[in-house]
Design an enzyme around this catalytic site. Sequence first.
Site, mmCIF file in Angstrom:
data_model
loop_
_atom_site.group_PDB
_atom_site.id
_atom_site.type_symbol
_atom_site.label_atom_id
_atom_site.label_comp_id
_atom_site.label_asym_id
_atom_site.label_seq_id
_atom_site.Cartn_x
_atom_site.Cartn_y
_atom_site.Cartn_z
ATOM 1 N N GLN A 91 0.747 -1.101 0.071
ATOM 2 C CA GLN A 91 0.147 -0.017 -0.043
ATOM 3 C C GLN A 91 0.898 1.173 0.127
ATOM 4 O O GLN A 91 1.613 1.406 0.949
ATOM 5 C CB GLN A 91 -0.909 0.122 1.310
ATOM 6 C CG GLN A 91 -2.020 1.126 1.005
ATOM 7 C CD GLN A 91 -2.678 1.462 2.306
ATOM 8 O OE1 GLN A 91 -2.297 1.951 3.296
ATOM 9 N NE2 GLN A 91 -4.116 1.139 2.345
ATOM 10 N N TYR A 118 -5.868 10.657 4.117
ATOM 11 C CA TYR A 118 -4.359 11.114 3.846
ATOM 12 C C TYR A 118 -4.504 11.801 2.459
ATOM 13 O O TYR A 118 -5.618 12.137 2.066
ATOM 14 C CB TYR A 118 -3.733 9.668 3.677
ATOM 15 C CG TYR A 118 -3.733 9.225 5.116
ATOM 16 C CD1 TYR A 118 -3.159 9.805 6.078
ATOM 17 C CD2 TYR A 118 -4.189 7.643 5.436
ATOM 18 C CE1 TYR A 118 -3.254 9.043 7.304
ATOM 19 C CE2 TYR A 118 -4.313 7.367 6.342
ATOM 20 C CZ TYR A 118 -3.674 7.978 7.553
ATOM 21 O OH TYR A 118 -3.467 7.272 8.960
ATOM 22 N N ARG A 134 -7.934 2.276 -2.913
ATOM 23 C CA ARG A 134 -8.719 2.181 -1.727
ATOM 24 C C ARG A 134 -9.471 3.444 -1.351
ATOM 25 O O ARG A 134 -8.682 4.950 -1.527
ATOM 26 C CB ARG A 134 -7.751 1.719 -0.506
ATOM 27 C CG ARG A 134 -8.721 1.472 0.721
ATOM 28 C CD ARG A 134 -7.921 1.182 1.985
ATOM 29 N NE ARG A 134 -8.628 0.249 2.812
ATOM 30 C CZ ARG A 134 -8.240 0.179 4.254
ATOM 31 N NH1 ARG A 134 -7.399 0.957 4.812
ATOM 32 N NH2 ARG A 134 -8.973 -0.715 4.701
ATOM 33 N N GLY A 155 -8.631 -6.675 9.154
ATOM 34 C CA GLY A 155 -7.673 -5.949 9.720
ATOM 35 C C GLY A 155 -7.566 -6.671 11.169
ATOM 36 O O GLY A 155 -6.534 -7.810 11.169
#
Length: 363
Positions: free
Chosen positions: A97, A178, A225, A314
């Site tokens: 990622q 982000y 994503r 996760g």
Amino acid sequence: MPGYFDPVSIGPLELPNRLFMAPMTRSRAKGGLPTELTAEYYAQRASAGLIITEGTQPSVIGQGYIDTPGVHTAEQVAAWRKTTDAVHARGGRIFLQIMHSGRIGHPSLYPDGALPVAPSAIASGESLFAPEGMLEHPVPHELTAEEIAATVQDFAEAARNAVDAGFDGVELHGANGYLIHQFLADGSNRRTDAYGGSPARRMRFALETAAAVAEAIGPERVGFRVSPGNTFNGITESDTAELYPALARELAPLGLAYLHVMEVGDRAVTKAVRDAWPGTLLLNPTSARAEGRRTVDAGADALQEGLADAITVGGDWLANPDLDVRVRAGGPFNEPDPATAYGGDHRGYTDYPRLEDRPTLED
């Protein structure tokens, strides 16, 4: 409808199951370098249909947290090769990622004490956890058009580096507040040029980045994503229901390997994105825990409903290196230890027991 243990294709990869490992920051990469423990951690979980690594910065200024890995130097590429070799040796598949943190950063992270960067000079309102205490994120530097172009190329070069490091592909982090998400969201993007204003203009950075990375390493090696409606890291969006299906439609012609939706609660938006996206869709049903449900159970339901082609998990993969075995057996499951989630040593990282390690009555 398929279940977890039916095969699925991601680009050219034929994957044995649909129980994928979601990206999770672990903050154990001193100096930006993954370690032998990193290799062991991911290799332990090689039975996942696909591993997506923790967020990895494509440049110095892309770092947002202490001890997160990079993929922008030869030393980092060589260090990551140990992880990809270890995962592949156990029959696994792994995507890196790529995460540029944008305004989620601090001058203390950068050798020259520079400001973090963002689409607009608007602070996140959040803070960096540091040994000396919490450090408030400053007002970031607003990227110029030339700097935006250079940042797009940073992503493309990071993707090439990832392939050189042995990764099967990369995922672009357009979620969780982000940099890519900061461009998408109208609360953090107040630009008046070609990169701000309407949804189409706010999508431009995301689309240019995805196109550049796809050209660099092939679209079949690239995932993307998103987290529609996510308010993490000070993000606000006024047009979530319109924005994300439109983004899915605009990304579709690139022929990417997958679109990865981190769901924060609005199932209607997830369905709209699913309808707009013609390719493989990964779903991370993060709201399951808040509803008192285990993510693997919510994911199984989503597969049966045809809402997703694979599920990313996760915490359950973090705490259960043999999660696939435990799902087949119906449990039991280890619970993740929040105290060891970030930083530290092997504890809470590579020492979670496997089901086969449980003591028996004869022990």
